[in-house]
Design an enzyme around this catalytic site. Structure first.
Site, short mmCIF file in Angstrom:
data_model
loop_
_atom_site.label_atom_id
_atom_site.label_comp_id
_atom_site.label_asym_id
_atom_site.label_seq_id
_atom_site.Cartn_x
_atom_site.Cartn_y
_atom_site.Cartn_z
N ASP A 97 20.61 -17.75 -8.67
CA ASP A 97 19.55 -19.03 -9.19
C ASP A 97 20.60 -18.86 -10.15
O ASP A 97 21.10 -18.33 -11.37
CB ASP A 97 18.85 -17.71 -9.67
CG ASP A 97 17.02 -18.45 -10.12
OD1 ASP A 97 17.43 -19.33 -10.72
OD2 ASP A 97 16.09 -17.67 -10.25
N ASP A 198 17.69 -23.27 -11.31
CA ASP A 198 16.46 -23.51 -11.78
C ASP A 198 16.35 -25.03 -12.72
O ASP A 198 17.70 -25.14 -13.54
CB ASP A 198 16.98 -22.80 -13.15
CG ASP A 198 16.21 -22.32 -14.06
OD1 ASP A 198 15.01 -21.29 -13.76
OD2 ASP A 198 15.86 -22.72 -15.56
N GLU A 249 14.40 -26.62 -8.51
CA GLU A 249 13.30 -26.32 -9.26
C GLU A 249 13.01 -27.06 -10.13
O GLU A 249 13.55 -27.33 -10.78
CB GLU A 249 13.21 -25.12 -9.90
CG GLU A 249 11.92 -24.49 -10.69
CD GLU A 249 12.15 -23.44 -12.00
OE1 GLU A 249 10.59 -22.81 -12.20
OE2 GLU A 249 12.80 -24.14 -12.76
N ASP A 324 6.47 -17.02 -11.70
CA ASP A 324 6.48 -17.08 -12.98
C ASP A 324 4.91 -17.48 -12.27
O ASP A 324 4.20 -18.64 -13.57
CB ASP A 324 7.00 -19.14 -12.89
CG ASP A 324 8.21 -18.83 -13.96
OD1 ASP A 324 8.61 -17.98 -14.00
OD2 ASP A 324 9.49 -19.95 -13.38
C1 GLC Z 1 12.27 -21.85 -14.75
C2 GLC Z 1 12.45 -19.55 -14.35
C3 GLC Z 1 11.63 -19.59 -15.48
C4 GLC Z 1 12.09 -19.65 -16.75
C5 GLC Z 1 12.61 -20.48 -17.10
C6 GLC Z 1 13.76 -21.66 -17.43
O1 GLC Z 1 11.48 -22.16 -14.63
O2 GLC Z 1 11.82 -19.98 -12.89
O3 GLC Z 1 10.90 -18.07 -15.59
O4 GLC Z 1 11.78 -19.26 -17.84
O5 GLC Z 1 13.13 -21.94 -15.57
O6 GLC Z 1 15.09 -20.63 -17.68
#
Ligand code: GLC
Ligand code: CA
Length: 554
Positions: A97, A198, A249, A324
């Site tokens: 990640d 991310d 993401e 999340d």
């Molecule tokens: C993404 C992650 C989350 C994190 C955020 C900031 O949404 O999944 O857990 O807090 O990014 O890095």
């Protein structure tokens, strides 16, 4: 290890909550290695680990201090190398990640910036405030409060779209982009088979202006240079190995951008996570409210993405759960009477879609939301911030708590429930420390050990779903067509591929429902379902039992 991502399933692990081997109350990398046979038995192809790099853990590792080293609380580089090797022996690849929108303010780059080093200051967004001294823009942090933090010695602010300890990186700076490429290449050389990036669609900022009618997201979401940056990262790092799988993401993204991000030949990423379908129990973008889930909206959004991504030859990651999100069985199913049926029903919907399914640790055994009754039990920075913000707006503590209980990210972060022992097998009964976040007391009923022994368990049902995608090309490669989309009870679709057809139908609610518009099932065979018998009337209606899911194949 030659894999087809369309036939693959990914298992997501949140290491801090998975398995603790040294009795300090925190899950660790050796804990993941210890459970590889369990993961293998489920049948997955990839394991995505959320970040375990050196970090102050203000956002549980999404605040990275050093991308090249392992946080000692999680283990050592040897542990990572062993994990990669042991997973590889079992035919599973690891996905790491990568958090590149921001770094921890403990990162060396940020520290040097704060010392005034101009080379590193330009790694971040430092900006002057408005003439009246207030923040440069009115943007709101994703975790609540202003997205800007004032630094007195520069009389400037730095941008943090997330926590104040997560400073946004300036991707306009090519030195930043080169550093990022080097990190990806470093982990590729260690044998990592994939990456999850991310909030990657936030890296290109359009400019720093007030957002008169929003929180600022329109200025940095899917920004002007995002496709250029992804193509460049692809060409200079992971794209050099065609076997590497990537998932981005995508926060508040648009589908048009995702055609590019995850197009078969656009040279960006393999697939995308989008989240619109997980906002159907929000009020617009406002998460901290209690509203019932809108089933019609859920279907409309999911089908819209399914149909259009297919039309544009682009690929979705399909999922209900991650670290999340609240637990899906609590959210859209029934934790009580129809716990098992509804968990299987929800799994069926996702696993037969067009896309690569992701299973989040504990989903395969139907883990539920937390049973926390006091705010002191919560750990997540976003939850704690918003608990305060709700009260600042005048809400009572008990009403604010009720909202946190439903929406908190901690619902997905309680320890994995391995067995019935005191700490659910997450850590030893004689552990030196309590688990960092409390174990759900329902682990005596919901746990992996019991389900491995039970042929009819949620675990074994997920195992079948994952195997089916490998056996049947229609799941991996077929077209998708929604069925009876306006039906208020049923979630149904057809998949077709080279003369084969599959019908998937799920009763989304805990009451009997006679589906009169069921398609003609002549010549089909029921290949999976969460009830032994499925009743089809002489007129061809399916008499669906509470939360019944069925899969027919021809
Ligand atoms: C993404 C992650 C989350 C994190 C955020 C900031 O949404 O999944 O857990 O807090 O990014 O890095
Ligand atoms: Ca530990």
């Amino acid at each position: 290890m030659n894999k087809d991502f369309r036939k693959s399933t990914v298992y997501q692990i949140y290491p801090k909550s998975f398995c603790d081997t040294n009795k300090d109350g925190l899950g660790d990398l050796r804990g993941v290695s210890e459970k590889l046979d369990y993961i293998k038995e489920l049948g997955v192809d990839y394991i995505w680990l959320t970040p375990f790099f050196v970090s102050p853990q203000n956002d549980n590792g999404y605040d990275v201090e050093d991308y090249y080293n392992i946080d000692p609380r999680y283990g050592t580089m040897e542990d990572v190398e062993e994990l990669i090797a042991e997973a590889g022996k079992r035919g599973m690849g690891l996905m790491f990640d990568m958090v590149f929108n921001h770094v921890s303010t403990n990162h060396e780059w940020f520290k040097k910036a704060m010392e005034g080093d101009p080379y590193y200051k330009d790694f971040f967004y430092f900006r002057k405030g408005k003439p009246d001294g207030s923040a440069p823009t009115n943007w709101v942090s994703k975790f609540g409060g202003s997205a800007w933090e004032y630094v007195e010695k520069f009389d400037e602010y730095y941008l943090h779209l997330f926590d104040v300890t997560q400073a946004d990186l300036n991707w306009e700076n090519e030195n930043v982009r080169r550093e990022v490429q080097n990190i990806v290449k470093f982990w590729m050389e260690k044998g990592v088979k994939g990456f999850r990036f991310d909030v990657i669609n936030l890296i290109s900022k359009a400019g720093f202006e007030d957002d008169p009618d929003g929180d600022g997201r329109k200025f940095y979401t899917d920004g002007p240079k995002i496709h250029q940056y992804l193509k460049e990262l692809n060409a200079n790092s992971f794209g050099q190995d065609p076997q590497i799988v990537t998932v981005g993401e995508m926060s508040s993204t648009t589908m048009e951008n995702c055609f590019q991000y995850a197009g078969a030949d656009t040279g960006e990423l393999t697939m995308v996570f989008s989240f619109h379908h997980l906002k159907v129990d929000f009020m617009g973008n406002e998460k901290w409210v209690l509203v019932p889930a809108d089933f019609q909206k859920l279907k409309d959004i999911m089908f819209d993405w399914q149909v259009n991504m297919e039309e544009h030859n682009a690929w979705n990651a399909v999922f209900w759960c991650n670290h999340d999100q609240p637990r899906v069985v609590s959210r859209f199913g029934d934790e009580g009477k129809y716990w098992k049926e509804s968990a299987k029903m929800l799994g069926t919907i996702v696993h037969c879609l067009r896309g690569t399914p992701y299973v989040y640790q504990g989903e395969e055994i139907g883990m539920t939301n937390t049973d926390f009754t006091d705010i002191s039990q919560f750990r997540d920075v976003e939850s704690l911030n918003n608990y305060q913000i709700l009260q600042d707006k005048g809400m009572s503590p008990s009403d604010a708590l009720r909202i946190i209980q439903v929406h908190s990210r901690d619902n997905g972060r309680t320890p994995m429930q391995w067995d019935t022992s005191r700490y659910a097998g997450f850590t030893a009964e004689d552990s030196n420390a309590e688990p960092w976040i409390a174990v759900n007391s329902n682990h005596t009923k919901v746990n992996a050990a019991d389900q491995l022994k039970d042929e009819d368990s949620i675990f074994h049902y997920y195992q079948k779903l994952i195997a089916m995608r490998k056996d049947l090309d229609v799941i991996a490669y077929g077209d998708i067509e929604p069925l009876d989309q306006k039906n208020p009870s049923v979630f149904a679709y057809r998949r077709t591929y080279e003369g084969h057809e599959m019908i998937v139908a799920a009763n989304f609610y805990g009451r009997d429902y006679e589906w009169k518009k069921a398609p003609e099932l002549e010549g089909f065979e029921k290949i999976l379902g969460n009830y032994k018998e499925t009743e089809v009337t002489a007129e061809g209606a399916i008499k669906m039992k509470p939360y019944e899911a069925v899969v027919y194949y021809k």
